[in-house]
Design a protein around this motif. Structure first.
Motif, mmCIF file in Angstrom:
data_model
loop_
_atom_site.group_PDB
_atom_site.id
_atom_site.type_symbol
_atom_site.label_atom_id
_atom_site.label_comp_id
_atom_site.label_asym_id
_atom_site.label_seq_id
_atom_site.Cartn_x
_atom_site.Cartn_y
_atom_site.Cartn_z
ATOM 1 N N ARG A 271 0.838 -1.207 0.000
ATOM 2 C CA ARG A 271 0.000 0.000 0.000
ATOM 3 C C ARG A 271 0.874 1.259 0.000
ATOM 4 O O ARG A 271 1.904 1.330 0.651
ATOM 5 C CB ARG A 271 -0.903 -0.023 1.245
ATOM 6 C CG ARG A 271 -1.864 1.138 1.383
ATOM 7 C CD ARG A 271 -2.666 0.934 2.664
ATOM 8 N NE ARG A 271 -3.739 1.902 2.800
ATOM 9 C CZ ARG A 271 -3.625 3.060 3.452
ATOM 10 N NH1 ARG A 271 -2.482 3.389 4.013
ATOM 11 N NH2 ARG A 271 -4.659 3.862 3.553
ATOM 12 N N ASP A 272 0.425 2.251 -0.790
ATOM 13 C CA ASP A 272 1.085 3.551 -0.926
ATOM 14 C C ASP A 272 2.374 3.490 -1.740
ATOM 15 O O ASP A 272 3.030 4.509 -1.934
ATOM 16 C CB ASP A 272 1.385 4.201 0.429
ATOM 17 C CG ASP A 272 0.144 4.776 1.072
ATOM 18 O OD1 ASP A 272 -0.786 5.160 0.330
ATOM 19 O OD2 ASP A 272 0.076 4.838 2.306
ATOM 20 N N GLU A 273 2.763 2.304 -2.228
ATOM 21 C CA GLU A 273 3.905 2.225 -3.118
ATOM 22 C C GLU A 273 3.423 2.378 -4.559
ATOM 23 O O GLU A 273 2.247 2.623 -4.827
ATOM 24 C CB GLU A 273 4.659 0.910 -2.911
ATOM 25 C CG GLU A 273 5.390 0.828 -1.579
ATOM 26 C CD GLU A 273 6.261 -0.406 -1.466
ATOM 27 O OE1 GLU A 273 6.182 -1.272 -2.378
ATOM 28 O OE2 GLU A 273 7.016 -0.526 -0.484
ATOM 29 N N LYS A 302 -5.768 7.808 -11.384
ATOM 30 C CA LYS A 302 -4.537 7.298 -10.789
ATOM 31 C C LYS A 302 -3.636 6.598 -11.800
ATOM 32 O O LYS A 302 -2.446 6.455 -11.577
ATOM 33 C CB LYS A 302 -4.877 6.310 -9.664
ATOM 34 C CG LYS A 302 -5.647 6.930 -8.519
ATOM 35 C CD LYS A 302 -6.113 5.885 -7.514
ATOM 36 C CE LYS A 302 -4.987 5.195 -6.821
ATOM 37 N NZ LYS A 302 -5.435 4.276 -5.766
ATOM 38 N N HIS A 316 0.823 5.529 -5.463
ATOM 39 C CA HIS A 316 0.076 5.499 -4.193
ATOM 40 C C HIS A 316 -1.076 4.494 -4.276
ATOM 41 O O HIS A 316 -2.246 4.834 -4.134
ATOM 42 C CB HIS A 316 -0.461 6.886 -3.833
ATOM 43 C CG HIS A 316 0.599 7.922 -3.681
ATOM 44 N ND1 HIS A 316 1.605 7.817 -2.751
ATOM 45 C CD2 HIS A 316 0.814 9.087 -4.351
ATOM 46 C CE1 HIS A 316 2.406 8.870 -2.846
ATOM 47 N NE2 HIS A 316 1.952 9.653 -3.810
ATOM 48 N N SER A 318 -3.690 1.571 -3.426
ATOM 49 C CA SER A 318 -4.475 1.260 -2.239
ATOM 50 C C SER A 318 -5.135 -0.093 -2.422
ATOM 51 O O SER A 318 -5.053 -0.704 -3.503
ATOM 52 C CB SER A 318 -5.528 2.344 -1.981
ATOM 53 O OG SER A 318 -6.389 2.478 -3.094
ATOM 54 N N ALA A 346 -0.111 -4.465 3.008
ATOM 55 C CA ALA A 346 0.135 -3.171 3.650
ATOM 56 C C ALA A 346 0.996 -3.344 4.873
ATOM 57 O O ALA A 346 0.699 -4.171 5.752
ATOM 58 C CB ALA A 346 -1.186 -2.489 4.031
ATOM 59 N N TYR A 349 0.026 1.068 9.170
ATOM 60 C CA TYR A 349 -0.155 2.520 9.039
ATOM 61 C C TYR A 349 -1.109 2.978 10.135
ATOM 62 O O TYR A 349 -1.972 2.239 10.597
ATOM 63 C CB TYR A 349 -0.675 2.897 7.644
ATOM 64 C CG TYR A 349 -1.960 2.244 7.225
ATOM 65 C CD1 TYR A 349 -3.196 2.844 7.470
ATOM 66 C CD2 TYR A 349 -1.955 1.005 6.568
ATOM 67 C CE1 TYR A 349 -4.378 2.241 7.076
ATOM 68 C CE2 TYR A 349 -3.131 0.392 6.170
ATOM 69 C CZ TYR A 349 -4.341 1.016 6.430
ATOM 70 O OH TYR A 349 -5.502 0.417 6.057
#
Length: 1184
Positions: A271-273, A302, A316, A318, A346, A349
């Motif tokens: 996640r977020d990569e 995106k 990013h 998700s 993930a 976070y």
């Protein structure tokens, strides 16, 4: 065109500032004892350059100053035993020096910093230190690569593994990049792929290069030699781009995948990569790559396509981006598909990161550590760096999973707690100290700050404060009111006051007051609201003939108190002003226009607080005399509407709109306005969607889901807008779950046993699909209970059977047929209030003077308020005056006092002196007042009186002034007299005023004037035993020519009586003379007047007789005079014609005529021209 980008940046900065104010915690002052806090540290994955010294950062604050220690690979790191390692003074940062030798690789490992003082221990992250590596390429001998024309090819790179991985690129022997296109491209692994080979690919220098970022070095692989075999002779002259095979017959082939292989593959990403998916296909003709996502549309906002559509990139990423992605390669002979199954995991976070907690003795609190991840992370608590399970038992502390609850904390129990959330993909570590302090409120910011803000801007007034227990902070404006919060104002937990839209009336002094049971502290902030700086006459696009003069206007309006600077740029570069280009206050002048002057000119005006800009384009034309066709270039006109609107590249939330611009009519098109109309919510209404620069005619429109759109385009130039284009075909976007969160969520009680949860419903274009509902959750705050929830279509839900005024946690989520939207942040609401049950007691006064009194009372039990405590409200009224027979108004007034102290007090001002007052007090919450206290009476002391009711100045003679006044409306005591001061005001010489003291029953005064032209200024005030009251000042009026007398009866003046007597005597004498004249000259012989002509009209008396006396009888007889011998010459106005005027035509009474004459012939009458009778003149002379 105004500088829109500047306003966008300012709006973004304002939003970031708002988030900062919402998130900023209350800081503990540095001079107070507090546990350590890590303020900076190196990254978790720390790669260093082997050529430099190594610095591992660890900085912390605390009081006392913390000391530092380190662990390496889980063991104590003894810095003193290694001469290469040192620690900075008053810091925990390590420096590892290699000046005297040593290998950086020997210091690779996992480091962790510990910052300690008497109150606790804080930990840094575990820092994995690795040394960058740039290995050499292995030596290898590469044989020539031989391939048939039209076949696919892969030239492998296989770069050496570096840390971090190197950047790969392909070049030839002269360091020119290998051209890449749809047919030839480099893959993510660095290999060079040929979908099909052409003879022009035959080269001997295909070189793969690896650039290592840390060492700034480039390693080269030995070059490849590529030989291309053809079945027919190659004819170079027959080559063209559309036929790379020179007309030769090369066998075509269906697409096959060079990368990845097989029909499906999988990929895991965190996640977020960044997600990178690649499909490279072989085939002849060169295949085209398209991407799809199974089950739903690709997220257009995106997704980006790179490398000629061969690479799909999502930044990013998700959890919702997980799924099956399909790439399809197709050419004229067929197509092939490959599925890539993307799994999103993930690392942990934060959902709720623990924050520092400051508590007073006997207070309760809690630390919360909530994190999410995939897999779900494990939560571990530590205290001062050690597992909490192995720490000494603390009866005031209870660990419940991700929460630590503290009850009735005591001094000396301060510590630093660490929360570690970890799973297989990573970890999070957070420090949060619990500090037990007993501290009265104090202000931390500078005193009496001046804040300047532009009108209509959002404004933040900071008031940093501290206290333990945490004080309650309230804001007041100009020392008035019961606190600012709600509506235009918003108070944040850190003390900041937000004014949502500053207006001129918001100027003033704002006071923030922090109250706790230990006392209060306050600070002031002065706010000045300035006019915005704006360009009121902006430069306009224009065309200028070469060698003419061009002028760009830039008239600015700004606040007079703010200095401004005006600068000009051309094509975003500073404009050099010199001998040719001139700038004045309102314009830029370009004389002798040249071709190089063409461009975009921007005027920017800046003040200390804001700025504005506007731009216009200058187009240089040829002289019309040299090119007559240019004479039609002026004047410009509105552009023609765009034509041929076309929709393409449909996606879930976007579509490409393309149009053909119309004629610009001699003024360049600066922008296009795209409008839309939808046929569900507001059919027929065109709304603005977006604007685009004038050089574009194909744009991607970002759209809302589940809307049936049609579009139209309007062109804009310096003259104005074009008519709208014809509408495009309709385009309906697919539905989706809601993206927006309902706004303005709040909970409040409309009755004592309920709580109304209200919110602002989503806009029509935010629904994203049919059947919109709202999921609402609520639960009691600080009570362990499950969430209650309801689903509703409205914008309100009522929770019944609640306790009186208890806090609730509330959140909301929108949903439709396609799914659920994001959840809102939790807000705190309260159930309804009820009437307070207790009244303040022991209401009393002290320090009573004439206009002010101190009020004291005993407070009520906070639980009896049954709502949000607003204030103690005092009702008071003036019951009577101590002055006899003075009527007073008994209207009740109120004043609020906000106080949570154990012995509250306040000051009641603006009272009337020498009066009896009554008062009582109630406690008030947001909706109700409690029962009243007992009524208390008090009497104000005597004061100075008000000004006299009126004060008049009159002048009754040339030598005196008369003053008159009335008693004051409010004597404020027993009047003992009046004080009158006066002095002349003629000239500039200062004269000592004279003083008169008068008795209380005297209300007039007469002043004798030594000089009639002197003017006086008078000062009148009433007196009591306390002193002189308000002064009534008047100045004597200016009397013109010294003859003006105001309100004086001149009939009583002697000079006037004498004058009237003289006038009466003269009139009497004249009347006597006239009477005598009339009586002596009224009868005389007719012959003396025979020559008098008869009046044209005979006058007849009232009795019917004629009057022969004409108007001339009262005048001297014309033509008659006295001779020297006394005879009178006959007058021309003889009455002879009356007596004998012809044959009986005038028959009068005989008796009348007989008195004067006898009948004669006409001839005789005419011959007798003398008369012996006495004339009226002789009669007058005979009087002598």
């Amino acid at each position: 065109m105004l500088g829109q980008s500047i306003h966008v940046v300012l709006a973004l900065m304002s939003s970031l500032l708002l988030l900062w104010h919402e998130a900023t915690p209350i800081e503990v002052p540095q001079d107070l004892k507090q546990p350590p806090t890590i303020v900076s540290q190196s990254a978790k994955d720390y790669i260093v350059d082997p050529r430099d010294n190594i610095y591992i950062e660890c900085e912390a604050k605390g009081n006392p100053l913390p000391t530092f220690s380190w662990r390496r690979n889980g063991k104590f790191f003894n810095i003193g035993k290694d001469p290469r390692v040192s620690m900075r003074k008053r810091s925990g940062t390590l420096e590892i020096s290699f000046r005297s030798g040593g290998r950086p690789e020997d210091y690779e490992g996992e480091y962790q910093c510990f910052a300690s003082n008497d109150l606790g221990v804080a930990l840094s992250n575990k820092i994995l230190l690795r040394v960058s590596k740039a290995p050499l390429w292995p030596k290898e001998v590469l044989k020539p690569v031989v391939v048939s024309e039209g076949s696919p090819l892969v030239l492998p790179c296989n770069p050496p593994p570096g840390l971090p991985p190197p950047f790969i690129f392909w070049m030839n022997s002269v360091m020119t990049p290998i051209p890449q296109d749809k047919r030839v491209s480099m893959g993510l692994n660095g290999d060079l792929y040929f979908s099909n080979v052409v003879t022009q690919d035959a080269h001997t220098d295909y070189t793969c290069n690896a650039r290592f970022l840390f060492t700034h070095t480039i390693q080269q692989k030995n070059p490849f030699t590529l030989k291309v075999q053809t079945k027919e002779t190659y004819n170079d002259t027959s080559y063209n781009a559309s036929d790379p095979y020179g007309g030769r017959k090369v066998a075509q082939s269906t697409p096959t995948f060079l990368s990845p292989s097989g029909g499906e593959s999988s990929k895991m990403v965190l996640r977020d990569e960044q997600l990178l998916l690649e499909c490279i296909a072989a085939g002849l003709p060169t295949p085209t790559i398209k991407w799809f996502k199974k089950g739903r549309e690709l997220p257009s906002q995106k997704v980006k396509f790179e490398n000629y559509n061969k690479t799909l990139k999502i930044i990013h990423i998700s959890e919702e981006d997980a799924g099956e992605y399909v790439c399809m390669a197709n050419n004229q002979l067929g197509s092939i598909r490959h599925s890539i199954f993307v799994q999103v995991k993930a690392a942990p976070y934060w959902l709720d990161k623990p924050t520092d907690l400051v508590l007073a003795p006997d207070e309760n609190g809690r630390l919360v550590c909530r994190a999410n991840g995939n897999p779900k992370p494990n939560i571990q608590w530590l205290v001062n760096g050690e597992p909490i399970d192995s720490s000494p038992i603390n009866p005031n502390r209870q660990v419940l999973g991700d929460t630590i609850i503290f009850r009735s904390v005591q001094m000396g129990s301060s510590a630093v707690y660490q929360c570690n959330a970890s799973n297989e993909h990573g970890y999070l570590l957070a420090n949060a100290f619990v500090s037990v302090l007993d501290m009265p409120p104090r202000m931390l910011g500078p005193k009496n700050r001046l804040i300047k803000v532009i009108e209509n801007n959002r404004t933040f007034l900071d008031c940093p404060f501290f206290g333990s227990p945490l004080p309650e902070l309230r804001w007041f404006k100009n020392g008035q009111g019961s606190g600012l919060d709600g509506g235009q104002y918003r108070v944040y937990i850190n003390g900041t006051l937000e004014i949502k839209r500053a207006r001129p009336e918001d100027e003033g002094t704002y006071t923030c007051v922090a109250n706790s049971i230990l006392g209060k502290a306050e600070n002031q902030v002065r706010l000045e609201v300035k006019e915005p700086t704006r360009i009121v006459r902006a430069p306009e696009h224009q065309s200028a003939i070469r060698s003419s003069t061009s002028r760009f206007d830039c008239k600015v309006k700004s606040d007079p108190s703010l200095p401004i600077t005006v600068t000009w740029t051309k094509d975003d570069k500073p404009l050099t002003l010199g001998w040719r280009l001139k700038k004045d206050e309102e314009s830029l002048i370009i004389p002798s226009v040249k071709d190089s002057d063409q461009g975009m000119y921007t005027c920017t005006v800046k003040s200390d607080l804001d700025q504005d800009s506007a731009s216009a384009r200058l187009i240089v034309l040829e002289d019309a005399s040299l090119n007559p066709s240019l004479s039609s270039a002026l004047p410009p006109g509105h552009p023609d509407p765009p034509m041929d609107l076309d929709l393409s590249d449909p996606a879930a939330r976007s579509v490409r709109l393309t149009w053909i611009p119309g004629n610009d009519n001699r003024s360049p098109i600066t922008e296009f306005l795209v409008q839309f109309e939808e046929d569900h919510w507001e059919p027929g209404r065109w709304q603005n969607l977006s604007t685009y620069p004038g050089h574009l005619n194909s744009v991607i429109l970002q759209l809302a889901p589940f809307v049936n759109y049609q579009f139209r385009v309007i062109a804009i130039n310096s003259v104005g807008q074009s008519p709208p284009s014809r509408p495009s075909p309709r385009y309906k976007t697919s539905g989706a779950a809601p993206d927006a969160i309902p706004r303005d969520l709040r909970g409040w009680g409309s009755k004592k046993d309920n709580m109304e949860i209200t919110w602002e419903p989503l806009l029509d274009l935010e629904r994203n699909g049919p059947n919109l509902h709202y999921n609402v959750w609520w639960r009691r705050k600080d009570v362990e209970e499950d969430w209650s929830n309801v689903t509703t279509v409205g914008s309100k839900h009522v929770v019944y059977n609640t306790e009186i005024y208890v806090p609730y946690e509330i959140k909301i989520q929108a949903r439709n047929e396609f799914g659920t939207g994001p959840e809102s942040n939790m807000v705190i609401g309260y159930s309804g209030e009820d009437k307070p049950t207790e009244a303040p007691t022991d209401l009393r006064v002290s320090k009573v003077n004439s206009t002010k009194v101190n009020i004291h009372w005993k407070p009520v039990d906070p639980n009896s308020v049954q709502g949000e405590f607003k204030e103690y409200r005092l009702y008071y009224w003036r019951d009577s005056s101590l002055v006899t027979n003075l009527m007073v108004s008994k209207q009740k007034k109120t004043k609020g006092f906000y106080s949570t102290m154990s012995e509250p007090s306040g000051i009641l001002t603006d009272l009337v002196p020498y009066s009896k007052y009554k008062m009582f007090m109630v406690v008030a919450n947001s909706h109700f007042e409690g029962p009243p206290s007992s009524t208390v009476e008090f009497t104000t002391k005597e004061g100075v009186p008000d000004a006299p009711r009126f004060f008049k100045i009159n002048r009754r003679s040339f030598d005196s002034i008369y003053l008159e006044w009335d008693k004051p409306l409010e004597p404020n005591g027993i009047l003992i007299g009046y004080q009158l001061k006066y002095h002349p005001v003629n000239g500039s010489r200062v004269v000592q005023p004279q003083l008169e003291t008068l008795l209380p029953n005297v209300t007039d005064f007469t002043l004798r004037l030594p000089d009639r032209s002197t003017r006086y200024k008078f000062y009148l005030s009433a007196l009591t035993q306390v002193g002189a009251g308000e002064v009534y000042a008047e100045e004597s009026p200016l009397f013109a020519n010294e003859a003006y007398i105001d309100q004086v009866d001149i009939a009583t003046q002697g000079w006037f009586i004498g004058l009237m007597c003289a006038i009466a005597l003269i009139i009497l004498i004249l009347l006597i003379v006239c009477f005598i004249k009339r009586s002596r000259g009224g009868k005389y012989p007719v012959r003396d007047k025979k020559d008098l002509p008869l009046d044209p009209v005979d006058h007849k008396d009232q009795d019917g007789s004629f009057d022969y006396h004409s108007d001339e009888d009262n005048k001297p007889l014309q033509g008659s005079q006295t001779s020297l011998d006394g005879n009178v010459k006959e007058s021309d106005d003889s009455l002879v014609d009356y007596g004998e005027g012809g044959d009986g035509q005038f028959n009068e009474d005989g008796s009348f005529i007989g008195q004067y004459t006898v009948k004669k012939d006409k001839d005789e009458t005419e011959g007798n021209e003398s008369s012996e009778a006495t004339s009226p003149v002789n009669a007058i002379y005979s009087l002598a």
